[in-house]
Design a protein around this motif. Structure first.
Motif, mmCIF file in Angstrom:
data_model
loop_
_atom_site.group_PDB
_atom_site.id
_atom_site.type_symbol
_atom_site.label_atom_id
_atom_site.label_comp_id
_atom_site.label_asym_id
_atom_site.label_seq_id
_atom_site.Cartn_x
_atom_site.Cartn_y
_atom_site.Cartn_z
ATOM 1 N N PRO A 20 -4.344 -0.355 3.542
ATOM 2 C CA PRO A 20 -4.502 -1.700 4.043
ATOM 3 C C PRO A 20 -4.950 -1.753 5.498
ATOM 4 N N GLU A 118 -1.777 -6.274 -1.025
ATOM 5 C CA GLU A 118 -0.707 -5.448 -0.462
ATOM 6 C C GLU A 118 0.233 -6.321 0.369
ATOM 7 N N TRP A 145 4.896 -5.302 2.001
ATOM 8 C CA TRP A 145 4.293 -4.246 2.840
ATOM 9 C C TRP A 145 5.468 -3.687 3.651
ATOM 10 N N HIS A 192 6.015 0.794 -1.081
ATOM 11 C CA HIS A 192 6.463 -0.018 0.069
ATOM 12 C C HIS A 192 7.799 -0.727 -0.133
ATOM 13 N N HIS A 213 0.382 3.813 -3.710
ATOM 14 C CA HIS A 213 0.136 4.874 -2.714
ATOM 15 C C HIS A 213 1.457 5.415 -2.172
ATOM 16 N N ARG A 224 8.774 6.263 2.157
ATOM 17 C CA ARG A 224 7.870 5.620 1.196
ATOM 18 C C ARG A 224 7.602 6.491 -0.035
HETATM 19 ZN ZN LIG Z 1 0.433 0.632 2.326
#
Ligand SMILES: [Zn+2]
Length: 378
Positions: A20, A118, A145, A192, A213, A224
């Motif tokens: 992002p 996101e 996020w 996230h 991700h 994360r």
């Molecule tokens: Zn991210």
């Protein structure tokens, strides 16, 4: 570098999720023409093609600190910018809203753009806004996020501000968001979110989820990344984990090495950062570019990155792993993975480690397509 490229192109759809921060959407917004090869960043249309990519999911991300205009309007403008990019390049690219669109466009030899969002803050606390973004083609939403929403807590807040959070996990409205996403046919993305939110989502969702991700916590303890029990739960749910390439996600020793490097070259870094306008990400990117030679020895190896694919595939099966990259969201990348044109190295390395062509195709995109189709089904 061209090894394995054919596997990215034959039939299967390959996709990569972009990061992002200052990502390609932000670059388009800033007026950069990514239909031509660009000197900055890690992606643009010619380089997507060179890397053998058929499909790219663009990340709609509104910086939560920019309150100048409503988040909703800013997200809408980002979608406008991707639509107009595709409109200006009709011979090259198309926008897909469904797996059917995607397959048609790939058959026509077009580069396929899809939309993900996101962070749930642009929907505020309003399901009509979620429906609006669905109608505009957004096919996954990362519930948070780094910032929490009123209805879901993020990994960052659950770890840094745990004591100060009024509550953790999904609120009753957050559960309604997940249910509505299931009904609409929008993938629920748990990258996230904090662990509490994760487990709440897994209880509520009736459809497979994705982690767009994230990487494996067992190999590198980043907040994360996903722990083994989370990975197993995603497999049970039929979902997919798309591996993040960020050095600090994949290499547990990276942060200490980078801190040492930054101390050693402090004066130089300070003067570079002072000379550059922009947010921290832009400053990080320019610093990493200016200190390319110094960064080289601390960049994780390609093998370190592939270890995450291998770990997840061995733990929960090759049906549950894909490519998340975070390209254009990370200032430093692993060696042998400088930008999207290096993606065939993943194919080469997986084949070298004994994965079959069929396995590799699943990782490159078939797993994504499976979840997309599953989520579209009513
Ligand atoms: Zn991210």
């Amino acid at each position: 570098m061209n090894w394995g490229r054919q596997y990215l192109l034959i039939g299967a759809t390959s996709l990569v999720l972009l990061g992002p921060y200052n990502d390609v959407v932000q670059r388009v917004l800033a007026g950069e023409d990514i239909s031509k090869r660009t000197r900055h960043g890690q992606s643009d249309l010619p380089r997507f093609r060179e890397g053998g990519l058929d499909v790219e999911v663009f990340s709609i991300w509104v910086p939560p600190e920019k309150k100048s205009r409503p988040y909703f309007d800013q997200a809408d403008e980002q979608i406008d910018s991707i639509e107009s990019l595709v409109r200006r390049n009709p011979g090259q690219a198309g926008l897909a809203h469904s797996s059917g669109d995607l397959e048609r466009l790939v058959k026509d030899g077009k580069f396929v753009a899809m939309l993900g969002m996101e962070g749930g803050h642009p929907i505020s606390n309003d399901l009509h806004r979620l429906e609006h973004f669905y109608r505009r083609g957004v096919r996954y939403m990362t519930l948070t996020w780094n910032n929490s929403t009123d209805w879901a807590t993020s990994a960052k807040d659950e770890s840094d501000r745990a004591a100060r959070l009024p509550r953790k996990g999904l609120s009753p409205f957050g559960k309604r968001v997940v249910r509505r996403m299931n009904e609409l046919g929008m993938m629920v993305d748990i990258s996230h979110v904090g662990e509490r939110t994760f487990w709440d989502v897994m209880k509520v969702t009736k459809k497979p989820v994705i982690a767009s991700h994230s990487s494996a916590w067992a190999l590198s303890h980043h907040r994360r990344n996903l722990k083994d029990n989370q990975l197993r739960a995603i497999a049970k749910n039929g979902g997919v984990v798309f591996i993040n390439f960020a050095p600090w996600f994949i290499d547990s020793g990276y942060t200490a090495k980078e801190t040492a490097l930054q101390e050693r070259y402090k004066a130089r870094i300070d003067s570079i950062r002072k000379s550059i306008k922009g947010d921290d990400f832009i400053k990080d990117q320019f610093t990493a570019e200016a200190l390319r030679v110094e960064y080289e020895p601390i960049r994780p190896t390609l093998a370190t990155l592939i270890d995450h694919f291998d770990y997840v595939a061995k733990l929960i099966g090759v049906d549950h792993v894909g490519i998340g990259s975070d390209f254009d969201g990370i200032p430093v990348t692993p060696r042998g993975m400088d930008d999207v044109t290096y993606l065939p190295n993943i194919t080469r390395e997986l084949l070298r480690r004994g994965y079959s062509e069929g396995d590799v195709r699943k990782i490159l995109g078939e797993n994504f397509l499976r979840v997309l189709r599953e989520v579209e089904r009513h």
